[in-house]
Design a protein around this motif. Structure first.
Motif: not given
Length: 107
Positions: A23-34
């Motif tokens: 639980a409590h894993i935040a989705y990346p703000d900008d997944p395309y930048a990873l």
């Protein structure tokens, strides 16, 4: 068989539920930048503690709603269940199961 307390349906047998990961894993703000390594860290790498751990669960054979649970990974005891929008409850320094185990070791 273990009973799990669904926040909406009450206690039900564990076979009605499915584990959904940490639980409590935040989705990346900008997944395309990873880059690939950062994306792999997000997708595959999770904590694996000994003791209380916040997890996601779904009541698949019941109300089909997701909830979070604080579960002791040593004893598999559910310490608390709570809404996915809430923060995990504070945990005592030792769970009741740990206190019982320590009492047995001292005897």
């Amino acid at each position: 068989m273990q009973l799990i307390a669904c926040p909406w349906c009450g206690e039900r047998e564990e076979i009605e539920f499915h584990y959904g990961g940490q639980a409590h894993i935040a989705y990346p703000d900008d997944p395309y930048a990873l880059d690939d390594e950062q994306w792999a860290q997000y997708v595959f790498f999770r904590d694996n503690p000994k003791g209380p751990f916040a997890e996601r669960w779904v009541h698949a054979a019941g109300c089909r709603r997701w909830f979070n649970a604080l579960r002791d990974t040593v004893t598999h005891e559910f310490l608390a269940v709570y809404d996915v929008r809430d923060q995990p409850p504070l945990t005592p320094s030792s769970t009741p199961a740990e206190q019982r185990r320590k009492g047995q070791e001292a005897s």
